[in-house]
Design an enzyme around this catalytic site. Structure first.
Site, PDB file in Angstrom:
ATOM      1  CB  ALA C  16     112.298 -65.958  25.904  1.00  0.00           C
ATOM      2  NE  ARG C  21     115.408 -66.930  41.993  1.00  0.00           N
ATOM      3  CZ  ARG C  21     116.721 -66.348  41.792  1.00  0.00           C
ATOM      4  NH1 ARG C  21     117.383 -66.855  41.084  1.00  0.00           N
ATOM      5  NH2 ARG C  21     117.122 -65.631  42.637  1.00  0.00           N
ATOM      6  CB  THR C  85     121.332 -67.463  27.084  1.00  0.00           C
ATOM      7  OG1 THR C  85     122.410 -68.425  27.283  1.00  0.00           O
ATOM      8  CG2 THR C  85     120.566 -67.037  28.220  1.00  0.00           C
ATOM      9  N   GLY C 147     127.497 -67.386  36.706  1.00  0.00           N
ATOM     10  CA  GLY C 147     128.840 -67.884  35.958  1.00  0.00           C
ATOM     11  C   GLY C 147     129.916 -67.370  36.407  1.00  0.00           C
ATOM     12  CD  GLU C 162     126.222 -70.311  33.360  1.00  0.00           C
ATOM     13  OE1 GLU C 162     125.503 -70.062  33.979  1.00  0.00           O
ATOM     14  OE2 GLU C 162     126.787 -69.700  32.427  1.00  0.00           O
ATOM     15  NE  ARG C 339      86.487 -39.440  37.731  1.00  0.00           N
ATOM     16  CZ  ARG C 339      85.009 -39.540  37.674  1.00  0.00           C
ATOM     17  NH1 ARG C 339      84.303 -38.870  38.614  1.00  0.00           N
ATOM     18  NH2 ARG C 339      84.349 -40.336  36.886  1.00  0.00           N
ATOM     19  CG  ASN C 383      83.376 -17.714  41.269  1.00  0.00           C
ATOM     20  OD1 ASN C 383      84.821 -17.814  41.610  1.00  0.00           O
ATOM     21  ND2 ASN C 383      82.619 -17.800  42.044  1.00  0.00           N
ATOM     22  CB  SER C 411      76.612 -21.002  47.424  1.00  0.00           C
ATOM     23  OG  SER C 411      77.765 -20.042  47.364  1.00  0.00           O
TER      24      SER C 411
END
Lengths: 466, 466, 466
Positions: C16, C21, C85, C147, C162, C339, C383, C411
């Site tokens: 939850a 931090r 908790t 703790g 704690e 892609r 090709n 090409s």
């Protein structure tokens, strides 16, 4: 003058040696660590305790090269003959460096790990002391090669013996001289002329001042530092080690500031680079020179960036970027090479197998694939088709290509410069465009498509020798 | 015969096993470490103490494959059934290997870290001994699985007990057999027939010779070595570890010789590669096979090089180079692929998004971008425009393209091979050139550029459904 | 229900918190470790001891985002206000989670290293205990912030204090609470309402149940675990550490299964990726998302793969592959970008400087170099010549190109879509093909090649200003 600077502190940086063991003609102090010459790490540390006009660098070997690497406001003193560290400091004092009352800090030019905070600690400690010098020491498992710290029964420092001059008992001492000192300026001037060259190296050792100052003023101060912070670089192997340590430090500071570095051990960021919090740096990335990464930008994997900026929210990956400015929210790569003078505006794209040079790409314009754009100015919201090339070199000179806004350059368009393509213009795929294109027009250079029936059957017969 | 070689030393390399725990059908000794099959590391170590004609390799599993990996001058002995190390050595002796008076060194074929200097030390020590064998041992924190060294109260070695045959007290012994021995040749021949298969593995253990020789001649010699140098590879995980160790050794030796390796942990150099002092190797670089890097060359980041040479002062980065020769001061990359048979002369350039195959590039010639040159011979000082391609494949066969000196190939030139373009010739951008071009001429294949006014406006209307 | 699952075990995952931090707006439990959100690591561990319908996740901060990351069969419980908790577990119990007789295991959502086997051990131990709870602890050199486990003289656990509530003596305790518990379900329900908020944080601590259960039922069970397996992620630095640990675990498991990973420290494989035994992964490779690598495939160096599969025996190197399927024995790279929607069949090739998107390449067909194929369907054994491009974008919409079997595209052929090229057809080099090509025919769009003699001489004169 900056407020938190102690004007009575002078820093002398010793940077006169060649560093023979580096196996290189480059002066030792100019070898870079995290992209910054070692002597500049010393200057940056010094700047944390004093102003530039109170920083003096003693130069000698390739003096001009070293001077060129230093900021303008820093004093340099030439030590033409390298007669030892004591001689170097004497020359500086003789030249008027550290002339006042305060503290003179002496640091080697080859110790990039040395924090400014350590210099500050030494200087403060010395300023509050009645003795003549406070020195930094370190305890080493293997002190071999270093000057040993001699203490008396009560634990006070009485002097330093160089490795080459030490007797067997002294060689067992593990506390060594880190070669960083904070002297009382006046006291130092009083003793500097007393040191001689009567030793193994036949040099004037700065270390000899320690016992002289103890005799004169008593109590030598000593701070035991972390060896990792203070030992000099004397070989390519040590340079590599220190480079790794300092890169880790650069990375750690960036991470603490809010930059995400996915794998710091595979990320090479020069100390000169600015990275804003919120940027994410992927592995195999080199950020070098005068470079900047904006907030939210994603850079890497596999990016080589040199003297370039990446705007906020841009993404650059599998690319090489040199002397360029990538705008905010621009996409670059995978597999792009941006050469000198590439500038993109917001939301632009330089995609896959695209090379650019001296090219400006306007807001929202895209070069998605397989193109070379050199000496080009591209407006806003234009699209350059795959395989398009600015033919900017006529065999003798380079010429410019100017492309307007909302232009649709067709695939495989050769733009023979000098050339101007107007706003809203189009070019046909496969066209060589050598004359300017009017705004809104379609320019095309093409023949009719012809078909030769049953060609395959005939080729097969021929191949079969029939 | 080389001067510093001791002709009376014979080396037998044991390389008959499959290495079941390697989970691979490849014979264990052919797994590579730093790019060299493990058995060849043993041969290279052996070569430091004797000549090829005094080296014998006992092969068994996939004998032909192993033989093919060995130099021609080395003897091989077939061990068809793998009845133990003693059996392997017996077969070699029976075949006349080590027939003279000297020393017979026996080494495993799966110990690539083993220095030749260790073999030399053992052989010298044995040569000066009156005993029958000098063996290498190692002290392990966890000796589990290894044969234990049994010493008497005075510390003399009396024998070896295999792990499976050891009692509880013997299992506590941490000194183990490193399976490297120097035997007195004659003494070994005398005892080799006495060893039996009365043990847990029902094999002839070479280790049994140790107690037999002690009984016959007294004093077994033993040298305690570094475990890291002598323990064999028995699993993919151990192979990976040893590979890392040996790559580090290769890198360290190169660095000590004056090569700069920016990050050795990210640089993979095969033992077979020569790098001259003064070269700089950047990270993510693989140098494989029969390759050479000249002095002052800069290679990497991100280069894969296989069976290729890089000339002095060349720069290669972000590129793949295979079976090619890059000339001095040539630039390659970023993002180039040089395939088999590419050769460049001094000062050439193969730039960005360029692929070459079987192509010769003369002094100072350049292929700067987005080109494919296959089966081409390009003279000196020529420039190949961006997007140019040799159409070397006609759908059935490959054909050659010959380009002279000082040629200016325009951007996007298709060169339909076979084709010859004379010296000082030019081609127009976007041209398909299918006929030879005379020296000094410009060849062009192009239609007139046409302009269709107001095209954009009509397209917009159409897009708007009007 | 799977056989080896214990239906009487319920797992409650605490997820939850925001994780302030972490310096990020993303809920802490959605930060990924080895590519998998931390909360899903907890779910995967839970799945080793129970079925999805016995797993409940307490969500709070950005609850919808967290719910979206969870499997459909898992229960979620909303903790709107984060009151500790104990409060979180109470809400779950109140919602009917763990309603039966069995064991309720509670685990944090930010502990990805936690093995399912540890949960199983705790649950089994608790099931066989007469006490109310069995908890996981760890011994830390620096227990600061955690703790502390309070034990009585006989060593039995009596409670948890704690950090913020601990006295000086308690702060010296090095055994800490790992915040993983197996409760007797009924006993837990009995005490959960008794815990209060009378503590430093003014929260309902789940830890308070431990002393309550001891008072009620005696004997608290405790298993001392490896700190590395159980401590939570509370900062970006810890996330990076745990990510490295878990990637190493993923790599180790793959290697143990028979995958070769050349350098695990430079290989990033998400936990979601399947790699078959016999595959070889080279360094600088990222395998992400829903990806698969077949047996014998060689992937890397320098590959970025996302939501893609690589067929058995394929080779992919120096390439980026996204949302694509590379067929068996297909070659990709070096330097290719596949892609979304690229699919290749067996023995196909996507070579160097080739980009594809939404393109199907049939058995044995090849795109060797410098091409862009987008929205194309290519048959078998065709090709595509170097430099060929599908002009799939008309400036407004994308269109398809269909190329048949045995086609030879010359090409630098521009294929202006929509376009169909029939089986066995050919196109001439440098042609822009905008009309369909009949089977077996050659389509060509080309002018005559002209030659302008002495062009070079005239250009030189001009360049010389004559």
């Amino acid at each position: 003058m900056v407020t938190d600077i102690e004007p009575s502190v002078t820093v002398i940086i010793l940077a006169a040696g060649k560093g023979t063991r580096m196996k290189s003609d480059l002066p030792k102090v100019l070898h870079t660590v995290a992209g910054r010459p070692m002597v500049m790490w010393a200057v940056e540390a010094a700047r944390q305790v004093t102003s530039d006009d109170h920083i003096a660098v003693v130069v000698g070997y390739e003096a001009d090269q070293v001077r060129a690497a230093l900021p303008a406001g820093v004093t340099t003193v030439l030590q033409a003959d390298q007669l030892g560290t004591g001689h170097a400091v004497k020359l500086a004092l003789d030249a008027g460096v550290g002339a006042g009352d305060g503290v003179v800090v002496v640091v080697p030019g080859d110790t990039p790990q040395l924090h400014g905070s350590i210099l500050a600690g030494l200087a403060d400690s010395q300023a509050q002391s009645s003795g003549g010098v406070t020195m930094l020491t370190a305890e080493l498992d293997d002190p071999s090669g270093f000057g040993r710290i001699i203490r008396d029964e009560s634990g006070d420092v009485v002097g330093i013996v160089e490795h080459g001059d030490a007797d067997d008992a002294q060689l067992m001492i593990q506390e060594v001289n880190a070669s960083v000192y904070a002297f009382d300026a006046a006291a130092l001037r009083n003793v500097i002329d007393q040191i001689d060259t009567d030793n193994a190296q036949q040099e004037m050792y700065l270390t000899d001042t320690v016992s002289l100052l103890r005799d004169a003023l008593g109590g030598v101060g000593a701070m035991v530092g972390d060896p990792a912070d203070s030992l000099g670089v004397n070989s390519p192997a040590q340079l590599a080690e220190v480079d790794a340590v300092m890169r880790e430090r650069v990375n750690s500071e960036l991470m603490a500031s809010g930059v995400t570095i996915i794998d710091p051990s595979r990320t090479y960021i020069d100390a000169s680079v600015t990275v804003e919090p919120g940027a994410v740096i992927y592995p195999e990335t080199y950020l070098q020179g005068d470079s900047f990464i904006g907030a939210g930008a994603m850079v890497g994997p596999s990016v080589f960036l040199e003297d370039s900026s990446i705007g906020a929210g841009a993404r650059v990956w599998y690319s090489v970027v040199r002397e360029s400015k990538v705008g905010p929210s621009t996409e670059v790569g995978p597999f792009a090479s941006l050469r000198k003078g590439t500038v993109t505006e917001e939301g632009a794209k330089i995609g896959t197998f695209v090379e650019t040079k001296n090219t400006h790409l306007g807001v929202g314009s895209k070069i998605p694939h397989l193109s070379y754009m050199g000496d080009a100015k591209i407006g806003e919201s234009s699209n350059i088709g795959a395989g398009s090339i600015t033919c900017n070199y006529d065999g003798y000179e380079k010429h410019d290509t100017v492309i307007g806004d909302n232009v649709r350059v067709g695939s495989d368009t050769m733009m023979v410069a000098p050339l101007e393509i107007g706003d809203n213009a189009w070019t046909g795929a496969g066209s060589t465009i050598s004359k300017d294109v009017s705004p809104g027009a379609l320019a095309v250079e093409r023949s009719d498509q012809r078909e030769i029936p049953d060609y395959d059957a005939r080729r097969r017969k021929k191949a079969d020798g029939q």
